[in-house]
Write a protein that holds these residues in place. Structure first.
Motif, short mmCIF file in Angstrom:
data_model
loop_
_atom_site.label_atom_id
_atom_site.label_comp_id
_atom_site.label_asym_id
_atom_site.label_seq_id
_atom_site.Cartn_x
_atom_site.Cartn_y
_atom_site.Cartn_z
N VAL A 22 0.82 -1.22 0.00
CA VAL A 22 0.00 0.00 0.00
C VAL A 22 0.85 1.26 0.00
O VAL A 22 0.43 2.29 -0.53
CB VAL A 22 -0.99 -0.03 1.20
N MET A 23 2.06 1.18 0.54
CA MET A 23 2.86 2.41 0.59
C MET A 23 3.19 2.93 -0.81
O MET A 23 3.48 4.10 -0.97
CB MET A 23 4.12 2.20 1.42
N TYR A 24 3.09 2.09 -1.82
CA TYR A 24 3.31 2.56 -3.18
C TYR A 24 2.08 3.27 -3.74
O TYR A 24 2.11 3.80 -4.85
CB TYR A 24 3.73 1.41 -4.10
N GLY A 25 0.99 3.29 -2.96
CA GLY A 25 -0.21 4.02 -3.36
C GLY A 25 0.02 5.51 -3.50
O GLY A 25 -0.75 6.21 -4.16
N ILE A 26 1.07 6.01 -2.90
CA ILE A 26 1.40 7.43 -3.05
C ILE A 26 1.63 7.77 -4.51
O ILE A 26 1.28 8.86 -4.97
CB ILE A 26 2.62 7.82 -2.17
N TYR A 60 -5.03 4.54 1.05
CA TYR A 60 -3.64 4.63 1.50
C TYR A 60 -3.56 4.75 3.02
O TYR A 60 -2.80 4.06 3.68
CB TYR A 60 -3.01 5.84 0.81
N TYR A 61 -4.36 5.61 3.57
CA TYR A 61 -4.36 5.88 5.00
C TYR A 61 -4.91 4.69 5.79
O TYR A 61 -4.32 4.25 6.78
CB TYR A 61 -5.18 7.15 5.28
N GLY A 64 -2.77 1.46 5.29
CA GLY A 64 -1.42 1.65 5.80
C GLY A 64 -1.39 1.84 7.31
O GLY A 64 -0.32 1.73 7.93
#
Length: 174
Positions: A22-26, A60-61, A64
Motif C-alpha cells: 500500500v505504501m506505493y499508493g502514493i 492509502y491511510y 497503511g
C-alpha cells in the motif's frame, strides 16, 4: 502464551505485506493529481480526478494504518513516555491499547453498518457530478479498521509478553 506468539506472527506478517504494498499508493495519488493538473491546463477538466484522489488517499491511510501501528510510527505524546523504562512503557501501553481497541471496535461497528446501508439501498452514490458508488471505499475503510483492530490486539499481546520478560516475533525478525 503460545497463542499470543502465533497471533502476533500471523497478524504482523499480514499487515507488513499489506503495508509494504500500500505504501506505493502514493504514486497512484501522484498520477491522479498529475493528470488532474494536465487536464485542467490543456484539456477539459476531468470530473473524476479530485474524488478519485480522495478515495486513493483513504485507501492509502486506512490500509497503511496497521503497518504504521506495527512500526510504532504513529503520533505519540512524548512528554513523559520517552523517559520511562521499557517495563513502564509496556505497562502503560498495555492499558492504553485497550482504549484503542474499544475505539476501533465502535468504529468497525459503525463502518459495517454504513457499508451494509450502502449495499441495501441499491448502491449509495456520492452527491457530486461524477456520482461514483460509495460501497467500494466503504469496504476498504472497514477492511482497514479491521486490520488496525487486529494489529492493536497484537500490540497488546506484545506488551503482555514484554511484561512477562519474553521476546515476541517482531524483535526476533529485526
Amino acid at each position: 502464551m503460545e497463542f499470543a506468539r502465533r497471533y502476533i506472527r500471523i497478524v504482523d506478517s499480514m499487515n507488513r505485506v499489506i503495508g509494504r504494498i500500500v505504501m506505493y499508493g502514493i504514486f497512484v495519488m501522484m498520477g491522479i493529481l498529475l493528470w488532474s493538473s494536465i487536464s485542467k491546463t490543456f484539456f477539459l477538466p476531468s470530473l473524476w480526478t479530485l474524488e478519485m484522489a480522495q478515495f486513493a488517499m483513504v485507501a492509502y491511510y486506512m490500509l497503511g494504518g496497521p503497518y504504521s501501528i506495527q512500526m510504532g510510527s504513529n503520533v505519540r505524546m512524548d512528554l513523559l513516555y520517552g523517559e520511562w523504562s521499557d517495563r513502564r512503557k509496556s505497562q502503560i501501553d498495555a492499558i492504553t491499547v485497550l482504549f484503542l481497541i474499544t475505539y476501533l471496535g465502535f468504529l468497525l461497528w459503525g463502518g459495517i453498518d454504513s457499508t451494509l446501508y450502502s449495499f441495501k439501498y441499491g448502491g449509495e452514490r456520492s452527491p457530486t457530478a461524477w456520482r461514483p458508488y460509495l460501497w467500494p471505499i466503504k469496504v476498504i475503510m472497514v477492511t482497514g479498521i479491521f486490520l488496525m483492530l487486529l494489529q492493536a490486539i497484537s500490540e497488546m499481546f506484545k506488551d503482555i509478553l514484554r511484561l512477562k520478560g519474553e521476546r515476541y516475533p517482531r524483535e526476533e525478525l529485526n
